[in-house]
Scaffold this motif. Sequence first.
Motif, mmCIF file in Angstrom:
data_model
loop_
_atom_site.group_PDB
_atom_site.id
_atom_site.type_symbol
_atom_site.label_atom_id
_atom_site.label_comp_id
_atom_site.label_asym_id
_atom_site.label_seq_id
_atom_site.Cartn_x
_atom_site.Cartn_y
_atom_site.Cartn_z
ATOM 1 N N ASP A 98 1.738 12.043 -4.131
ATOM 2 C CA ASP A 98 0.844 10.927 -3.829
ATOM 3 C C ASP A 98 -0.210 10.886 -4.932
ATOM 4 O O ASP A 98 -1.077 11.750 -5.017
ATOM 5 C CB ASP A 98 0.203 11.146 -2.451
ATOM 6 C CG ASP A 98 -0.616 9.951 -1.996
ATOM 7 O OD1 ASP A 98 -1.029 9.148 -2.856
ATOM 8 O OD2 ASP A 98 -0.855 9.827 -0.781
ATOM 9 N N GLY A 141 0.844 -1.205 0.000
ATOM 10 C CA GLY A 141 0.000 0.000 0.000
ATOM 11 C C GLY A 141 0.872 1.246 0.000
ATOM 12 O O GLY A 141 2.037 1.212 0.411
ATOM 13 N N SER A 142 0.303 2.351 -0.478
ATOM 14 C CA SER A 142 1.136 3.549 -0.606
ATOM 15 C C SER A 142 1.409 4.216 0.735
ATOM 16 O O SER A 142 2.387 4.933 0.888
ATOM 17 C CB SER A 142 0.521 4.537 -1.588
ATOM 18 O OG SER A 142 -0.766 4.886 -1.184
ATOM 19 N N LEU A 143 0.544 3.973 1.725
ATOM 20 C CA LEU A 143 0.824 4.580 3.032
ATOM 21 C C LEU A 143 2.126 4.023 3.613
ATOM 22 O O LEU A 143 2.853 4.718 4.308
ATOM 23 C CB LEU A 143 -0.345 4.320 3.992
ATOM 24 C CG LEU A 143 -0.378 5.249 5.187
ATOM 25 C CD1 LEU A 143 -0.539 6.701 4.765
ATOM 26 C CD2 LEU A 143 -1.488 4.873 6.144
ATOM 27 N N GLN A 203 -0.984 15.884 -3.480
ATOM 28 C CA GLN A 203 -1.755 14.975 -4.347
ATOM 29 C C GLN A 203 -2.249 15.815 -5.518
ATOM 30 O O GLN A 203 -3.246 16.514 -5.396
ATOM 31 C CB GLN A 203 -2.985 14.443 -3.628
ATOM 32 C CG GLN A 203 -2.766 13.754 -2.316
ATOM 33 C CD GLN A 203 -4.116 13.565 -1.624
ATOM 34 O OE1 GLN A 203 -5.015 12.922 -2.128
ATOM 35 N NE2 GLN A 203 -4.263 14.155 -0.458
ATOM 36 N N ASN A 208 -7.585 13.893 -1.922
ATOM 37 C CA ASN A 208 -8.387 13.476 -0.781
ATOM 38 C C ASN A 208 -8.156 14.527 0.311
ATOM 39 O O ASN A 208 -7.003 14.730 0.684
ATOM 40 C CB ASN A 208 -7.879 12.091 -0.334
ATOM 41 C CG ASN A 208 -8.580 11.550 0.879
ATOM 42 O OD1 ASN A 208 -9.460 12.184 1.426
ATOM 43 N ND2 ASN A 208 -8.163 10.368 1.307
ATOM 44 N N THR A 262 -0.763 3.356 -5.798
ATOM 45 C CA THR A 262 -1.365 2.208 -5.132
ATOM 46 C C THR A 262 -2.420 1.572 -6.035
ATOM 47 O O THR A 262 -3.008 2.271 -6.868
ATOM 48 C CB THR A 262 -2.033 2.669 -3.812
ATOM 49 O OG1 THR A 262 -2.708 1.570 -3.219
ATOM 50 C CG2 THR A 262 -3.065 3.783 -4.038
ATOM 51 N N ARG A 264 -3.467 -4.934 -0.844
ATOM 52 C CA ARG A 264 -2.331 -4.182 -0.294
ATOM 53 C C ARG A 264 -1.119 -4.194 -1.232
ATOM 54 O O ARG A 264 -0.040 -4.690 -0.879
ATOM 55 C CB ARG A 264 -1.887 -4.722 1.102
ATOM 56 C CG ARG A 264 -2.949 -4.864 2.152
ATOM 57 C CD ARG A 264 -3.713 -3.604 2.424
ATOM 58 N NE ARG A 264 -2.919 -2.466 2.864
ATOM 59 C CZ ARG A 264 -3.171 -1.210 2.481
ATOM 60 N NH1 ARG A 264 -4.147 -0.918 1.645
ATOM 61 N NH2 ARG A 264 -2.420 -0.235 2.938
ATOM 62 N N ALA A 269 -2.533 8.556 -5.655
ATOM 63 C CA ALA A 269 -3.495 7.468 -5.425
ATOM 64 C C ALA A 269 -4.685 7.520 -6.389
ATOM 65 O O ALA A 269 -5.235 6.493 -6.745
ATOM 66 C CB ALA A 269 -3.995 7.520 -3.984
ATOM 67 N N TYR A 270 -5.078 8.744 -6.795
ATOM 68 C CA TYR A 270 -6.259 8.880 -7.666
ATOM 69 C C TYR A 270 -5.866 9.302 -9.079
ATOM 70 O O TYR A 270 -6.703 9.753 -9.851
ATOM 71 C CB TYR A 270 -7.245 9.880 -7.040
ATOM 72 C CG TYR A 270 -7.609 9.462 -5.635
ATOM 73 C CD1 TYR A 270 -8.590 8.507 -5.420
ATOM 74 C CD2 TYR A 270 -6.913 9.964 -4.530
ATOM 75 C CE1 TYR A 270 -8.887 8.073 -4.144
ATOM 76 C CE2 TYR A 270 -7.203 9.530 -3.248
ATOM 77 C CZ TYR A 270 -8.192 8.587 -3.061
ATOM 78 O OH TYR A 270 -8.480 8.146 -1.801
ATOM 79 N N SER A 296 -4.935 0.309 -4.527
ATOM 80 C CA SER A 296 -6.075 0.316 -3.595
ATOM 81 C C SER A 296 -7.304 1.005 -4.151
ATOM 82 O O SER A 296 -8.422 0.642 -3.820
ATOM 83 C CB SER A 296 -5.705 1.031 -2.294
ATOM 84 O OG SER A 296 -4.798 0.274 -1.556
ATOM 85 N N LYS A 297 -7.120 2.052 -4.953
ATOM 86 C CA LYS A 297 -8.271 2.829 -5.394
ATOM 87 C C LYS A 297 -8.747 2.422 -6.779
ATOM 88 O O LYS A 297 -9.890 2.642 -7.130
ATOM 89 C CB LYS A 297 -7.923 4.330 -5.392
ATOM 90 C CG LYS A 297 -7.303 4.815 -4.097
ATOM 91 C CD LYS A 297 -8.249 4.671 -2.922
ATOM 92 C CE LYS A 297 -7.534 4.968 -1.613
ATOM 93 N NZ LYS A 297 -8.425 4.945 -0.454
ATOM 94 N N PHE A 350 -4.941 14.523 2.989
ATOM 95 C CA PHE A 350 -5.234 13.151 3.432
ATOM 96 C C PHE A 350 -4.853 12.968 4.908
ATOM 97 O O PHE A 350 -3.690 13.127 5.285
ATOM 98 C CB PHE A 350 -4.442 12.209 2.524
ATOM 99 C CG PHE A 350 -4.441 10.758 2.930
ATOM 100 C CD1 PHE A 350 -5.586 10.127 3.390
ATOM 101 C CD2 PHE A 350 -3.274 10.009 2.816
ATOM 102 C CE1 PHE A 350 -5.570 8.790 3.742
ATOM 103 C CE2 PHE A 350 -3.246 8.673 3.157
ATOM 104 C CZ PHE A 350 -4.396 8.061 3.631
#
Length: 465
Positions: free
Chosen positions: A280, A176-178, A247, A252, A305, A315, A282-283, A307-308, A202
């Motif tokens: 980041d 995961g990116s976190l 981001q 987020n 990631t 993960r 993520a989206y 994840s989205k 975020f």
Amino acid sequence: MKAYQQVANQIRLVIEEGSLNPGDALPSERQTAERYSVSRSTVRRAWRELESMGYIAWADQSSPTVVGPSAWPQKVERSAMGRVSSTSQPGFLSDLMQAAVSPARYNFEIGMPDPDLLPVADFQRIMHELFSYPSRDVFGYSPTSGLNRVRQALREEYLARRQFDPALDQILVTAGSLQGLNLLTRLWVNPGDVIVTENPTFAGALHVFRAYGAHIVGIPIDGEGLQVDLLDAVVRRGPRPKFLYIQPIAQNPTGVSLSPARRRLLLEWASESRLPIIEDDAYGFLSGSPPLAATPGSRVVYLNTLSKILSPGIRVGLLVAPPDLIRQLVSLKQLSDLHTSTLSQLVAEGWLRMGDVDTHISRARAIYASRLKTALKVLEMTRVLSPFTKSGLGFYLFARLETETSTNFLHQEGSRQDVLFAPGEPFGAGPADFRQWIRIAVGAQPTAQIETGLRRLARMVEHHR
Ligand SMILES: Cc1ncc(COP(=O)(O)O)c(C=O)c1O
């Protein structure tokens, strides 16, 4: 035994004998120094010792109170000011992931992809095929940096779509990116260091930064994203920040993206100021534009990631950075996690190689855009919830309550009435605060649920105005 250890021991005995109980404040620093005939700095060291043993904690900046003895040692991160920072986490975060499995009917709390977009049949096929591999290849250990075939698939089938083409040894596969953000912060940030972020941003990232004792400077965003012209003053005014966390796409919690003009300005500014950027993304799949990290010569560490876009439960994330930095991060990752799950990596690779990523992305974009549209329409009718922007992308609406209702109260009331959302405060990086804001995640909710759930939420706000 050193003086501070002796003082710590004596106070510990007082607590263990029950003369001081959980909730009691300790005598002040001055009183303690007089009582044990030591300096005030010795008292401070003794308190730190007790804190790390789990006997005391700070509710605010002044004297500590008794909390222990606790069953486990406490790891205490401190900022330069000597304040406990590991306990100053947004309270809702500890419960946040619990909401992912909540049976609540209207769950707008967690930023998850639409379960109907999960290609279950494809996953079944991929898994089935994996069982025909030698078991060691699927269920054995694998390199900490990630399986080469998986890094290759991430590069060719995922990053290349955005005109981003890093070398294999620049890619680290993370859980995961976190995790990537955590490793970078751990590597770079000492207590008291400055990190610049968008505000709001975020909450999970702020949680990581605060846990390492960082001092966070939030720069406001508007409909075009980060107000880049404010960065220079921040960097010149105080201690040099370690990095900017941003981001650029569908951020987020607001859904805002950096406009092309701001993006150019940011890249110019970053190259002049030489401030590293953590991007980041993520989206990012919601946009076709290349990430900042694809700009030649930029000093950007890139996080992404699956994840989205696919599934948060598998993960699998990735981090792109120069190879020497990757080597350091690999070593840090090994401290807690020998590698990202081999099975998950291979499932991700199987999906990426199936050749359907483009179709999946266009479906996802259309679904999320239509859900946001529905949610905005409902908010417009209710008049008690005003969106940060009407032109965002992605999973979230960030909305201000046009009443005096406390968001924390509303959150509790929502749990009783089957409507979950995230309070806005933990997304605040200061100085502006977001206590009257809430984040509504619509990505995983079908249209009909969005309509009825948000109407119910609005009625609650009106009722408790
Ligand atoms: C901007 C952003 N970055 C990172 C994450 C964490 O993603 P992952 O599941 O990859 O750790 C999230 C999840 O909400 C997010 O919104």
